[in-house]
Design a protein around this motif. Structure first.
Motif, PDB file in Angstrom:
ATOM      1  N   SER A 192       1.268   8.024   9.082  1.00  0.00           N
ATOM      2  CA  SER A 192      -0.143   8.310   9.333  1.00  0.00           C
ATOM      3  C   SER A 192      -0.618   9.414   8.415  1.00  0.00           C
ATOM      4  O   SER A 192       0.169  10.254   7.954  1.00  0.00           O
ATOM      5  CB  SER A 192      -0.354   8.736  10.792  1.00  0.00           C
ATOM      6  N   ARG A 193      -1.910   9.427   8.173  1.00  0.00           N
ATOM      7  CA  ARG A 193      -2.513  10.492   7.377  1.00  0.00           C
ATOM      8  C   ARG A 193      -2.786  11.688   8.281  1.00  0.00           C
ATOM      9  O   ARG A 193      -3.503  11.590   9.258  1.00  0.00           O
ATOM     10  CB  ARG A 193      -3.806  10.001   6.720  1.00  0.00           C
ATOM     11  N   ASN A 194      -2.206  12.830   7.949  1.00  0.00           N
ATOM     12  CA  ASN A 194      -2.407  14.050   8.736  1.00  0.00           C
ATOM     13  C   ASN A 194      -2.212  15.252   7.832  1.00  0.00           C
ATOM     14  O   ASN A 194      -2.076  15.112   6.609  1.00  0.00           O
ATOM     15  CB  ASN A 194      -1.446  14.083   9.936  1.00  0.00           C
ATOM     16  N   GLU A 195      -2.194  16.436   8.441  1.00  0.00           N
ATOM     17  CA  GLU A 195      -2.074  17.642   7.630  1.00  0.00           C
ATOM     18  C   GLU A 195      -0.743  17.709   6.897  1.00  0.00           C
ATOM     19  O   GLU A 195      -0.663  18.173   5.766  1.00  0.00           O
ATOM     20  CB  GLU A 195      -2.247  18.881   8.520  1.00  0.00           C
ATOM     21  N   GLN A 196       0.310  17.255   7.548  1.00  0.00           N
ATOM     22  CA  GLN A 196       1.616  17.263   6.885  1.00  0.00           C
ATOM     23  C   GLN A 196       1.712  16.180   5.810  1.00  0.00           C
ATOM     24  O   GLN A 196       2.487  16.293   4.881  1.00  0.00           O
ATOM     25  CB  GLN A 196       2.742  17.048   7.917  1.00  0.00           C
ATOM     26  N   THR A 198      -1.892  12.150   2.245  1.00  0.00           N
ATOM     27  CA  THR A 198      -2.122  10.860   1.585  1.00  0.00           C
ATOM     28  C   THR A 198      -1.830   9.687   2.503  1.00  0.00           C
ATOM     29  O   THR A 198      -2.304   8.577   2.260  1.00  0.00           O
ATOM     30  CB  THR A 198      -1.230  10.729   0.344  1.00  0.00           C
ATOM     31  N   GLY A 199      -1.046   9.908   3.546  1.00  0.00           N
ATOM     32  CA  GLY A 199      -0.673   8.822   4.438  1.00  0.00           C
ATOM     33  C   GLY A 199       0.370   7.896   3.868  1.00  0.00           C
ATOM     34  O   GLY A 199       0.669   6.849   4.458  1.00  0.00           O
ATOM     35  N   LYS A 200       0.949   8.239   2.707  1.00  0.00           N
ATOM     36  CA  LYS A 200       1.968   7.402   2.080  1.00  0.00           C
ATOM     37  C   LYS A 200       3.333   7.689   2.720  1.00  0.00           C
ATOM     38  O   LYS A 200       3.558   8.729   3.343  1.00  0.00           O
ATOM     39  CB  LYS A 200       2.031   7.671   0.575  1.00  0.00           C
ATOM     40  N   SER A 250       0.820  -1.213   0.000  1.00  0.00           N
ATOM     41  CA  SER A 250       0.000   0.000   0.000  1.00  0.00           C
ATOM     42  C   SER A 250       0.851   1.258   0.000  1.00  0.00           C
ATOM     43  O   SER A 250       0.339   2.354  -0.226  1.00  0.00           O
ATOM     44  CB  SER A 250      -0.913   0.003   1.225  1.00  0.00           C
ATOM     45  N   GLY A 251       2.156   1.115   0.252  1.00  0.00           N
ATOM     46  CA  GLY A 251       3.052   2.266   0.234  1.00  0.00           C
ATOM     47  C   GLY A 251       3.014   3.107   1.489  1.00  0.00           C
ATOM     48  O   GLY A 251       3.556   4.210   1.515  1.00  0.00           O
ATOM     49  N   VAL A 252       2.395   2.593   2.572  1.00  0.00           N
ATOM     50  CA  VAL A 252       2.279   3.401   3.794  1.00  0.00           C
ATOM     51  C   VAL A 252       3.270   2.968   4.863  1.00  0.00           C
ATOM     52  O   VAL A 252       3.291   3.554   5.940  1.00  0.00           O
ATOM     53  CB  VAL A 252       0.850   3.320   4.366  1.00  0.00           C
ATOM     54  N   GLY A 253       4.080   1.964   4.589  1.00  0.00           N
ATOM     55  CA  GLY A 253       4.982   1.490   5.618  1.00  0.00           C
ATOM     56  C   GLY A 253       6.229   0.852   5.039  1.00  0.00           C
ATOM     57  O   GLY A 253       6.317   0.563   3.847  1.00  0.00           O
TER      58      GLY A 253
END
Length: 1777
Positions: free
Chosen positions: A935-939, A942-944, A916-919
Motif C-alpha cells: 500500500s501507499r503510505n508514509e513508509q 510510491t506504493g511499489k 505495475s510493480g505493486v504486488g
C-alpha cells in the motif's frame, strides 16, 4: 457416375459426372452430405450448409484440381446443420447446376456468338471453355447482381428497400444500420434484421448475440419499472435460453424481486440506458465479427458508383451496334424490350451518342464506353478518356505504344485504343494478329494474377486494406532526444533491421559511420578509399584522378543485418560485412559509368543480391561475389531510384528515371513490363509499406512541386495524392514509411507526417529547429525512432514514448555498466599527486562522448555495446580476475517474507510480480494462487513492492481463492500462469483446464483447453492479447485465439512437454523450450519452424529437467536456463554466445533464473539455497547470496528448503523475489547502504605482492562504510587514464546525484564544481559547468531527490579557525540526515526590481486590446509557437510566431511581434455563452499535439479544430455548466471536468459517457491537476478546499482546507498545478501561494502577500522547468519566486510593461509560462490585451537576490543581486546559486 479416391488417407475425392459428351468435375468431400438426382437433361447438386469453400484458379486443369484438393479437410467449428441451404439454380442448355461453393464444368467447345452479347439474366448460349473455367466468378453473378441493386437503391434513397433486400438476401450485413437500430433501442427491428443472417440456435456466437439483445431489452424494462413488460420478455424471449443455462435464467428471473436490479453485484456498474446500449453494441460487434456465419458479409464490395446504370448503357450501346439501320439519335423509351432502330430511315448512319433517358438514376462518375468513338449511348457526364491513364501494372510489355490497327480491325469488338483495357487485361495477341509481339512468360502470367487478381476494369473489386483506428500523434516519434554531429553533410541513413538503435550514416565526404544512438556514440568510422584501383575501369581511374572528391549516395543494410551496401557518386559500390564492432571489406564493384544513384538488396531465386542503378541508364543485379547476374536496359534517362519487391513467389524491381518514367522488371532479361509517368515527371522514389501491401512514391518536379502518392497496384493508377506541400523546393524531397500506417517527408525545414489513409497532413515537427530546407530522414524498423539530418552536418534522433523507453533502457544499461568505474568515494588517502588543489578546482566538464575521456573498465570486464560488440578502444585492455561479493548475513541485505505464505503442503511453483510493480503473485503446486500487495503510505510513498515494508495478503471480501482444477494426482501436474498487461486478469492451469481469473474479485471468468493434453506453459502474444501460445503436455504448442475460442494452429517438434515460451517482437519470433532440452525458433505470424537447437548437456547427462527461456529487453538476446547451465543466445542468429555452468561455491543444479527489469543482471537460484547475481552481458558472477542471508536456520530433522522459482521486479533492477519449497515467498534487496548488488573490484598485485585494489563492495555509488586507503605517498591505480600518486594536503570531496549524471567536487578556493555527462547537461538545461563559491570551506555535500539540487554544509567560524588545510582533508563523511548537522539559516534576499520597460523585453499581441472583454484564460501552445487566449465573452484568439531571420526557431519570443492567426474562412472560435455571461466561468484545455482545443464559457463544451476553427463536436450541456477542464495525462479520451454544482465528472470522449462523478466540494471547481507519479487527481474549489483522488478508481484519499487569514471568507478561485517531479504541488489563492508535498498531502511552504506585494494574487504558474513560480497581483505587479522555497527573486512593476494609466486600472487576470523557455511568461490583462515578457538581452534570466548578512561593523558580507545565476554576463563577483 463414379468417384475416384485421391488418397486413402484423405477424405477428399474428385467427383466426375458425365452425360453424353459433357463432364462435370466437382471437388467432393466425403465428410459432407451431397444430395444428387438426375434426369436425362438435368443434374441438381445440393450440399449441406456447412460445406467448405474450394477455390481454384481459372487456368486449373482437372489433374491440377485433383492434386490441389488432396488433403483438404472440412474446417472445424461449423455447426452440423440438417437443414439444406437455399439453392438458386442456373439453367444451361442441357443441364443445371446449383453453384453452392465451387464448381468446375468442362463442356464441349462452342465459343460465344460474337453477334449476341452475354446477358446476366439470359443464359441461352453455350458457354466457352474460358467462361466455364471461371466457375467461381460465374457462381457469384447472382450475388453480385444483388449488390448492384443494393447500390442502386441506396443511391436512389430507397432506404427501407435497401435494408429489406440486405435481410432477405443475406449477402451483406450492414453494421452501421444495425448499430443505429441497436442504439435507438428498436429491438424488434434489430432481431428481424438479424434473422436474415442467423438464428438463435445456429451456433454459440449467434446464441450470445440474441441473448445480449434480449437481456438489454429486459433490463431496460426493469429500469423503467415496467414489470409487466419485463415478465413478458422473460417468458417470451429469454425462456429459450433456459434449456442451455438454467442457472443463468433463474438469476435473471430473480432480478424481478429487486427494487433496483443494480443491487445485483454483476450489474452494479450498469449506468444509464444510453451507455448500456453502447457497451452492449460493442460486445455485439465483436461477436458478429467472430461469428463464422457473418464472414465475408460485413464488407460491401468496392466498385464504381452507378455501376448498374453503366452496365445498362453498355448493353444498349451493344444492341445499337447490332441494329441493321442504326439511327443517329435513337429514342430509347423502355428497358423492357431489346432496342432496335426503325429501318424506315434507310441505310446505316454514323453512330452518335445518346443519353439514357432514366432521369432518376444517378450519373456514373466515370464511364468508359466500349466503342472506338465512344458508342452511341455514352453518358454525357463521362469525362474524356485519358491517354496516360495507368490501366494495369505490368499488363503489356509496351503499354505506351499504341495497338496496331490490324489488331483493332480484326477484333469483333472495337477496342478503345487510348485505354487499351482489353489488351492490358488479356495481353496475348489474337491468333490473327501478326503485328503484336508477345514477350510474356510463365512468371509474368503468375505476376499478373498476383498483382491484378485477374480483374478487368468493369469487375468488382474488394477493399484490400481495412481502415485503421484513428491516428494518434503519440505514435509518431516527434520528441528530440539527441543531436549528433557527423562532421560532413549526411547524405543517407539506415537503421539496422534488428538492432533498432544502430544507425548507418553515409556522408558527402564518402565516409561511412555506425552510430549507437542509445549511447550517442560513433562506434565505427570508415573513410572512403579505393580498395583495389587495379580492378577498376580506366574511365573511373581517370575520373578519380581528375576529381578525387566523392560522396555517398545511398547506404543500406541487408535484410539480415549482416551486410551494409554503399553507393557513391562515381562508379563504385562497397559492400561491408558487419561483424562485432567492425566493418570488414567484403566487395568492391565498379558498377556504373558515372554516379551510382541507388542501391538495394534483393533475393531473386533465394539468393542474396545487390541491385544498383546509375547515370548510365542501367539497372544491374550482382551476387555477393561480384558477378553480374542481370542488366536491365530500357530507360531513356539516368535511373534515379530502384525498389525491389516480392509478391509471394514473384520478384520484381520498380525503377524510376529522371525523365519521370516508371518501369518494372522481372529477373529474366526480357525487358520492362511497365512504362508509366510518375507525378512531377522528374526525381521520384518508390517504397512499399512494411508489410509489402501498399506502394507509395514521393518526388519533385523540375519546377519544384513535390508529390506524395499511393498507387493502386491492381490498376497501375494513382489511389491517393497527399496534400500538404506548401512551397516549391530547390531540391528533391525525401520520404519514409513506418508501421504500415504513417508517411513522413522532409520539407520546408521540418518533418511532415501523414496517415496513410488520409490525404490531409497529419502534423509537422520542426525538431526544435536547425533542420535544412529538405532534411533526409529514416525510421527504424519499430517506427519509434526517427533520424533526421540537420543543417550543421549532423542529425537528430526523434522518439515517441516507446522509443524513449528503448533509449532509456539502453542508457540504464550503459549507466549500470559504467558506474562501477566512476562512482568512487574518496577517503582520507591521497588521490592525485600531480594535481594541486588549484588544479582540482580547474577541472572542466568532461563529456562521456569525448574520445579523450578515461576508458571505463568494469571491474576488469571490457565494456560492451548494446549489440554485444566490443568497442575498438578497449581491445587492448586485459581482463582481470573478479573478487566475488558474498552476502552471508541477513544484515547485509533487506528482505521481507510474505505474510501467511508458509504452507508446508504446497511449494511455490510459479512466481510473478504484477506489471505495475505493486504486488507479487504466487501459484502453488496445489493450483491455488495467492496475491500480496503493498500500500501507499508514509513508509512506502510510491506504493511499489519493497523489502522495507511488509505487504498485505490480499483477498476480496468474498473470501474467494483463485484455485485451479487439479488432477487426482497433482504431483504430475505442471503449473503454468500468465498475467495480462494491465494486471486485470490472470490465466493459469495446474493439470486441468486453463482458468481466467478476475484479479479484483478472484472469480473465474471462463475456462478453456480441457485436458488431455494438459497445458504446461502460457504466453500472451505481445501484440495481441487475444492470441495465446500454450505449451502442452504432449509436446505440442497450441496457438489459441481467445476471442473466437479456437486453436488456430499446432506447432510440433519437441519430444517432451513444453517448459518455456518467449516472444520477440523485434525478430517476429516465438522461441519454445521443452523438457527434451531442445529449443525451437518459430515465426510469430505464419508459425513456421525456422530452426531447432539442442542444449549442450554435460557428458552422460540425460535430457531431463525444465528449460526456461526469456528475452532480453533488446528482444535479440535470449536467456536460456537449465539445471546444468545458464546461456545467452543471439536469437537473430539462433546461436549460443555465452554459457555458464555450476562450479565451485555454486555447484548445485540451477532451479530458476530471470533477467532483471533492465536486463543488466541475471538472477539464478540453486538447489542448495544459494542465489547468484550475474552480469547479463557476459554471465560473469557479481554476487552470491548465501542461504544463511535470507533463510532461517534449518533444524536437524527438517527437510531442506529449496528456492523453487525466482523473479525480478518490473521497475527496480536490484529487487528480486524468490518462492521456496515450504510455500513461503520472500522479496530481497541490497542493503540501504549499498543499494546495488555488489560488483567486485579489479584486483592487481604490485611487485611486492600487495593488492592495490580495494575489497569488493556491494555498492559503487552510495557506500557509507569507510574504505581503507593507502597512506599518503603510496601509489594507487584507479583506472587507465587516471594513474595517480599524491602527497597533496587538501583532498577534494565529491558526491554523485542519484542519476549519476552530475558530480559535485570541492575546490581549493572554498567552492565546488559540478561535472556532468551529456545526460547531465540536458538535466541542467544545457547550462555550462558552473563554479560555485562561498566564504567558507565545505564539509559535506549531498544531492536531494531533485537531481540538480545540492545541500552543502558549511562549518562555523570557530570550526574554520581551528582547522588547518590538512585537517580539512580528514573530516569524515557527514550525511545530511545526521542530527548533528548544523541547521542552515535562511538569510534575507535583496530583491531585484524591474520598473522600467528597458529592463525587460516585451511584446503586445496585435489586435488583442478589447475593452469589452477581459482575458479569462491564457495558454501557450504545447509546441511553444503560439499563445491562445480565452476571453470572458467565450471567444478564443490565437497568435503565432513565424520562422524567419529574426526568429529562426519560430518559437514565441518577446523580440518579435507575432501574427493574429485566423483561417481563411474568417471563423472565430466562439463558445456558447449564457444570457448573463458575467456568471459564466470560462475553461479551456489544449490537446498535446495542438490539433484541437476544448473550451466552455457557461454553455456546452465545444471541441474546436485549431487549423480551421470549426466546431468538431459539443457535449456536456448545462446545467450544471463546466468550470474547469483537464485531460487525463495517459489517455486523451478521458477528461476530468469540474462543474458549477461542485462535482467533478470523469468523462470518456470515445463513448460519450460520464464514467463517474466525484463529490466533496461545496462550491464550483476552480482547478484540476493530475500526477502520473502518484496516480492522483487533485481538485480545488471556490470553497478553498483541496481534494486528493485516486486517478483510476476515483476514490477520495484526503481533503485539506487552505488556511485563510483570520476573518477571510472562503471565496475566490484556488488553482493547482503539479511540479515536473509530479510530487510537489503549487496552490494559488488570492491570499497566498503554497507548495504541497502531494505524496503526504501536506503543505511544506507558504507565502502571503506582504510589503511591496501586498495586493491579492490573481494568478500563478510554474515555469516550464519548475524552477520558478510566476504570480500576478491585482495592483499590476508580477513576482518571480524560487519554486523550491517560495523566496522572492524579482518584482516586475506595472510601469515596466503597462502604459501609463489614464482610466480604470488594468489588472493582470491570468499568467502562464512558456513550455520550453523557463524565463518567458505571458500575461492576460483586464482590457483584453496579452503581453509576452522576457528578461533583457543582457541578463537573460530573472534576477536572483543575494543573501545579506551584517558583520560587527555593520558592513554587508553579501554581494549585489544579479539577474542571472547561470549564464550571467555581468561581474564575476556575483554569486551563482
Amino acid at each position: 457416375m463414379w468417384r475416384t479416391p485421391v488418397s486413402s488417407a484423405q477424405s477428399t475425392s474428385i467427383l466426375f459426372i458425365e452425360s453424353a459428351s459433357k463432364r462435370v468435375i466437382i471437388p467432393y468431400v466425403t465428410s459432407h452430405t451431397l444430395l444428387m438426382h438426375f434426369n436425362r437433361t438435368r443434374v441438381v447438386i445440393r450440399e449441406r450448409e456447412h460445406g467448405s469453400h474450394f477455390c481454384f484458379p481459372s487456368w486449373a486443369e482437372p489433374h491440377q484440381i485433383r492434386t490441389q484438393t488432396k488433403g483438404i479437410r472440412h474446417k472445424r467449428g461449423y455447426q452440423q446443420q440438417d437443414r439444406l441451404s437455399k439453392i438458386s439454380e442456373t439453367t444451361y442448355q442441357n443441364y443445371t447446376v446449383s453453384f453452392i461453393f465451387f464448381l468446375v464444368v468442362a463442356t464441349r467447345g462452342g465459343g460465344r456468338n460474337p453477334r449476341k452479347p452475354h446477358s446476366l439474366n439470359r443464359f441461352d448460349q453455350p458457354l466457352t471453355t474460358h467462361q466455364i473455367l471461371q466457375g467461381e466468378k460465374m457462381s457469384s453473378l447472382s450475388r453480385e447482381l444483388v449488390f448492384l441493386i443494393l447500390q442502386f437503391l441506396d443511391e436512389e434513397k430507397f432506404k427501407e428497400s435497401v435494408h429489406k433486400l440486405e435481410q432477405e438476401s443475406g449477402f451483406y450485413f450492414n453494421i452501421k444500420y444495425f448499430e443505429e437500430k441497436a442504439l435507438a433501442g428498436e429491438w424488434d427491428e434489430v432481431e428481424k434484421y438479424l434473422s436474415g443472417f442467423t438464428k438463435v440456435d445456429d451456433n454459440r456466437y449467434s446464441m450470445k448475440i440474441f441473448f445480449e439483445i434480449r437481456k438489454q431489452k429486459y433490463l431496460e424494462a426493469l429500469d423503467r419499472n415496467d414489470r409487466a413488460k419485463a415478465v413478458e420478455i422473460l417468458a417470451k424471449d429469454l425462456k429459450v435460453f433456459a434449456t442451455f443455462n438454467e442457472e443463468l435464467y433463474k438469476e435473471i428471473t430473480q432480478l424481478l424481486t429487486l427494487e433496483n436490479f443494480r443491487e445485483n453485484e454483476q450489474l452494479s456498474k450498469y449506468g444509464d440506458t444510453r451507455s448500456a446500449r453502447s457497451i452492449m453494441y460493442t460486445e455485439l460487434k465483436k461477436l458478429i465479427e467472430a461469428n463464422p456465419l457473418f464472414r465475408e458479409k460485413l464488407a460491401f464490395p468496392s466498385f464504381k458508383a452507378s455501376r448498374l446504370r453503366t452496365l445498362i448503357n453498355q448493353s444498349l450501346n451493344w444492341q445499337h451496334q447490332l441494329c441493321k439501320n442504326p439511327r443517329p439519335n435513337p429514342d430509347i423509351k423502355t428497358l423492357f424490350l431489346d432496342h432496335s432502330c426503325n429501318a424506315a430511315n434507310g441505310g446505316a448512319r454514323a453512330i452518335t451518342p445518346v443519353n439514357l433517358p432514366v432521369a432518376a438514376v444517378a450519373r456514373p462518375s466515370n464511364f468508359v464506353p466500349l466503342g472506338v468513338h465512344g458508342g452511341p449511348f455514352q453518358a454525357s457526364a463521362a469525362p474524356a478518356p485519358n491517354p496516360n491513364a495507368l490501366a494495369g501494372w505490368m499488363a503489356n510489355p509496351h503499354p505506351s505504344s499504341s495497338v496496331p490497327s490490324g489488331v483493332v480491325s480484326a477484333s469483333p469488338f472495337q477496342l478503345q485504343q487510348p485505354n487499351q483495357v482489353n489488351v492490358l487485361k488479356h495481353p496475348r495477341a489474337p491468333s490473327n494478329s501478326l503485328g503484336l509481339m508477345d514477350y510474356q512468360n510463365a512468371d509474368h502470367e503468375q505476376l499478373m494474377k498476383r498483382l491484378r487478381s485477374a480483374q478487368t476494369s468493369n469487375e468488382v473489386t474488394y477493399p484490400a486494406h481495412p481502415p485503421h483506428p484513428s491516428a494518434s500523434l503519440d505514435d509518431l516519434p516527434r520528441n528530440v532526444v539527441s543531436t549528433m554531429r557527423q562532421g560532413s553533410v549526411v547524405m543517407s541513413m539506415d537503421f539496422h533491421p534488428a538492432h533498432h538503435t544502430l544507425l548507418a550514416v553515409g556522408c558527402s565526404s564518402g565516409e561511412v559511420s555506425l552510430w549507437e544512438v542509445g549511447s550517442k556514440e560513433k562506434i565505427v568510422t570508415q573513410p572512403f578509399k579505393i580498395w583495389n584501383m587495379a580492378a577498376c575501369t580506366g574511365i573511373f581511374q581517370g575520373t578519380i584522378v581528375k576529381e578525387p572528391s566523392i560522396s555517398v549516395t545511398r547506404v543500406a543494410w541487408s535484410p539480415d543485418g549482416n551486410l551494409i551496401g554503399v553507393s557513391f557518386t562515381k562508379h563504385l559500390i562497397h559492400v561491408y560485412a558487419y561483424q562485432g564492432s567492425e566493418l570488414r571489406q567484403h566487395l568492391e564493384i565498379d558498377a556504373h559509368v558515372g554516379c551510382v544513384n541507388d542501391l538495394a538488396f534483393a533475393h531473386p531465386n533465394k539468393q542474396m543480391c545487390v541491385v544498383t542503378c546509375g547515370d548510365d541508364k542501367l539497372i544491374k543485379v550482382w551476387d555477393l561475389s561480384g558477378k553480374k547476374l542481370y542488366t536491365f536496359e530500357g530507360h531513356d534517362a539516368q535511373v534515379y531510384s530502384i525498389c525491389p519487391h516480392q509478391k509471394e513467389n514473384i520478384q520484381f524491381i520498380f525503377s524510376t528515371a529522371l525523365d519521370g518514367k516508371i518501369k518494372a522488371w522481372l529477373y529474366d532479361n526480357v525487358g520492362s513490363r511497365v512504362d508509366y509517368d510518375a507525378p512531377g515527371q522528374w526525381c521520384t522514389t518508390m517504397l512499399y509499406s512494411a508489410d509489402g501491401s501498399r506502394l507509395f512514391s514521393c518526388g519533385t518536379s523540375k519546377e519544384g512541386d513535390s508529390f506524395l502518392v499511393e498507387w493502386n497496384e491492381s490498376e497501375g493508377a494513382l489511389k491517393r495524392t497527399y496534400q500538404g506541400f506548401r512551397k516549391k523546393s530547390n531540391g528533391v524531397v525525401q520520404f519514409d514509411t513506418t508501421r504500415n500506417r504513417y508517411l513522413a517527408v522532409g520539407e520546408d525545414n521540418q518533418v511532415k507526417f501523414w496517415d496513410m489513409d488520409n490525404t490531409n497532413l497529419l502534423t509537422t515537427v520542426d525538431a526544435e529547429g536547425g533542420l535544412p530546407n529538405l532534411p533526409r530522414l529514416r525510421f527504424n524498423k519499430e517506427g519509434n525512432l526517427l533520424a533526421v539530418t540537420t543543417a550543421d552536418n549532423g542529425f537528430k534522433i526523434l522518439a515517441n514514448a516507446d522509443g524513449l523507453r528503448t533509449l532509456r533502457a539502453y542508457e540504464a544499461r550503459s549507466y549500470e555498466a559504467s558506474k562501477a568505474s566512476i562512482d568512487m568515494k574518496v577517503s582520507t588517502s591521497a588521490m592525485v599527486s600531480s594535481m594541486s588543489p588549484a588544479a582540482v578546482g580547474k577541472v572542466e566538464h568532461m563529456d562521456t562522448d569525448s574520445p579523450a575521456r578515461p576508458t571505463p573498465i568494469h571491474n576488469g570486464i571490457e565494456a560492451m555495446s548494446r549489440t554485444m560488440e566490443k568497442p575498438r578502444h578497449l581491445e587492448s585492455v586485459d581482463k582481470k580476475p573478479l573478487e566475488l561479493t558474498e552476502i552471508v548475513d541477513p544484515t547485509q541485505c533487506r528482505q521481507v517474507t510474505m505474510p501467511d505464505s508458509k504452507d508446508s503442503v504446497s511449494k511455490v511453483a510459479r512466481l510473478l510480480y504484477t506489471n505495475s510493480g505493486v504486488g507479487v503473485l504466487a501459484l502453488g503446486a496445489n493450483g491455488v494462487q495467492r496475491l500480496w500487495k503493498w500500500s501507499r503510505n508514509e513508509q512506502n510513498p510510491t506504493g511499489k513492492a519493497t523489502a522495507s515494508v511488509t505487504p498485505q495478503h490480499w483477498q476480496p471480501n468474498s473470501g474467494l481463492l483463485m484455485a485451479n482444477d487439479v488432477p487426482e494426482n497433482p504431483e504430475t501436474a505442471v503449473p503454468c500462469i500468465a498475467l495480462s498487461k494491465n494486471d486485470s486478469y490472470v490465466m493459469s492451469a495446474c493439470g486441468g483446464k486453463v482458468s481466467l481469473f478476475n484479479m479484483m474479485t478472484f472469480k473465474v471468468m471462463t475456462t478453456f483447453m480441457p485436458p488431455p493434453p494438459a497445458s504446461t506453459f502460457l504466453a500472451f502474444h505481445p501484440q495481441d492479447n487475444n492470441i495465446i501460445a500454450i505449451g502442452m503436455e504432449d509436446s505440442s504448442i497450441h496457438i489459441y485465439n481467445v476471442r473466437v475460442d479456437e486453436v488456430k494452429t499446432k506447432l510440433k517438434g519437441h519430444q517432451k512437454h513444453i517448459t518455456g515460451l518467449a516472444f520477440s517482437t523485434a525478430l517476429n519470433t516465438l522461441v519454445s523450450s521443452g523438457a527434451d532440452a531442445q529449443l525451437f525458433f518459430w515465426t510469430a505470424d505464419s508459425w513456421e519452424k525456422k530452426k531447432s537447437s539442442v542444449i549442450q548437456l554435460p557428458p552422460g547427462k540425460a535430457p531431463v529437467g525444465d528449460t526456461r527461456v526469456q528475452f532480453h529487453n533488446d528482444q535479440i538476446h535470449l536467456l536460456v536456463s537449465h539445471e546444468t547451465q545458464l546461456a545467452i543466445y543471439d536469437a537473430s542468429k539462433m546461436e549460443c554466445i555465452h554459457k555458464w555452468v555450476p562450479q565451485e561455491a555454486l555447484s548445485s543444479p540451477i532451479t530458476s533464473a530471470s533477467y532483471s527489469c533492465n536486463s543488466q543482471l541475471v538472477y539464478a537460484s540453486f538447489n542448495d539455497g544459494n542465489i547468484a547475481v550475474f552480469d547479463a552481458e557476459s554471465l560473469r558472477l557479481r554476487c552470491r547470496i548465501a542461504p544463511s542471508a535470507y533463510m532461517p536456520q534449518p533444524t536437524p530433522n527438517s527437510a531442506p528448503i529449496i528456492p523453487q522459482v525466482i523473479t525480478a521486479h518490473p521497475q527496480e533492477p536490484n529487487q528480486l523475489a524468490v518462492g521456496l519449497s515450504d510455500g513461503s515467498v520472500k522479496v530481497i534487496e541490497p542493503s540501504e547502504a549499498s543499494r546495488r548488488w555488489g560488483v567486485g573490484v579489479a584486483v592487481t598485485a604490485d611487485k611486492a605482492g600487495a593488492e592495490n585494489g580495494r575489497p569488493s563492495s556491494s555498492s559503487a555509488a552510495n557506500n557509507s562504510t569507510l574504505e581503507s586507503s593507502p597512506e599518503v605517498g603510496s601509489s594507487m591505480k584507479i583506472m587507465d587514464g587516471f594513474a595517480t600518486s599524491s602527497t597533496a594536503i587538501n583532498l577534494p570531496r565529491l558526491r554523485f546525484n542519484k542519476e549519476g549524471n552530475l558530480l559535485a567536487v570541492t575546490t581549493a578556493d572554498n567552492g565546488f564544481k559540478i561535472l556532468t555527462n551529456a545526460d547531465g547537461l540536458r538535466t541542467l538545461g544545457a547550462y555550462e559547468v558552473l563554479s560555485y563559491e562561498a566564504s567558507k570551506a565545505f564539509i559535506d555535500m549531498k544531492f536531494l531527490a531533485r537531481v540538480s539540487m545540492l545541500v552543502v554544509q558549511v562549518p562555523t567560524s570557530a570550526m574554520v579557525s581551528s582547522m588547518s588545510p590538512a585537517s580539512i582533508g580528514k573530516v569524515e563523511h557527514m550525511d545530511t540526515d545526521s542530527p548533528a548537522r548544523p541547521t542552515p539559516v535562511h538569510k534575507p534576499l535583496e530583491l531585484t526590481e524591474i520598473v522600467d520597460p528597458t529592463q525587460c523585453r516585451q511584446v503586445t499581441m496585435p489586435d488583442s486590446k478589447d475593452s469589452v472583454s477581459k482575458v479569462a484564460r491564457l495558454l501557450y501552445t504545447n509546441s511553444g509557437v503560439g499563445v491562445l487566449a480565452l476571453e470572458a465573452n467565450g471567444v478564443q484568439r490565437l497568435w503565432k510566431w513565424s520562422r524567419n531571420e529574426q526568429n529562426p526557431t519560430g518559437k514565441a519570443t518577446a523580440s518579435v511581434t507575432p501574427q493574429h492567426w485566423q483561417p481563411n474562412s474568417g471563423l472565430l472560435m466562439a463558445n456558447d455563452v449564457p444570457e448573463n455571461p458575467e456568471t459564466a466561468v470560462p475553461c479551456i484545455a489544449l490537446s498535446k499535439n495542438d490539433s484541437y482545443v476544448k473550451s466552455a464559457c457557461g454553455g456546452k463544451v465545444s471541441l474546436f479544430n485549431m487549423m480551421t476553427f470549426k466546431v468538431m463536436t459539443t457535449f456536456m450541456p448545462p446545467p450544471p455548466a463546466s468550470t474547469f477542464l483537464a485531460f487525463h495525462p495517459q489517455d486523451n479520451n478521458i477528461i476530468a471536468i469540474g462543474m458549477e454544482d461542485s462535482s467533478i465528472h470523469i468523462y470518456n470522449v470515445r463513448v460519450d459517457e460520464v464514467k463517474t462523478k466525484l463529490k466533496g466540494h461545496q462550491k464550483h471547481i476552480t482547478g484540476l491537476a493530475f500526477s502520473t507519479a502518484l496516480n492522483t487527481l487533485v481538485s480545488s474549489g471556490a470553497d478553498a478546499q483541496l481534494f486528493f483522488w485516486t486517478a483510476d478508481s476515483w476514490e477520495k484519499k484526503k481533503s485539506s482546507v487552505i488556511q485563510l487569514p483570520p476573518g477571510k471568507a472562503p471565496v475566490g478561485d484556488t488553482r493547482v498545478q503539479f511540479h515536473n517531479d509530479q510530487i510537489h504541488l503549487l496552490v494559488s489563492h488570492e491570499t497566498q501561494l503554497a507548495i504541497y508535498d502531494a505524496s503526504k498531502m501536506e503543505c511544506i511552504h507558504k507565502w502571503v502577500p506582504q510589503e511591496a506585494l501586498s495586493s491579492p494574487i490573481t494568478s500563478a504558474s510554474y515555469s516550464c522547468n519548475s524552477q520558478l513560480v510566476y504570480a500576478s497581483f491585482t495592483d499590476g505587479n508580477i513576482a518571480v519566486f524560487d519554486a523550491e522555497s517560495l523566496r522572492l527573486r524579482c518584482r516586475i512593476a506595472p510601469s515596466a510593461y503597462m502604459p501609463q494609466p489614464n482610466s480604470a486600472p488594468i489588472i493582470p487576470q491570468v499568467i502562464t509560462a512558456h513550455p520550453q523557455e523557463p524565463n518567458q511568461l505571458a500575461v492576460g490583462l483586464a482590457d483584453g490585451s496579452v503581453k509576452v515578457i522576457e528578461p533583457s538581452e543582457a541578463s537573460r534570466r530573472w534576477g536572483v537576490g543575494v543573501a545579506v548578512t551584517a558583520d560587527k561593523s555593520g558592513a554587508e558580507n553579501g554581494r549585489p543581486s544579479s539577474s542571472s545565476a547561470a549564464n550571467n554576463s555581468t561581474s564575476d563577483h556575483q554569486i551563482q546559486r
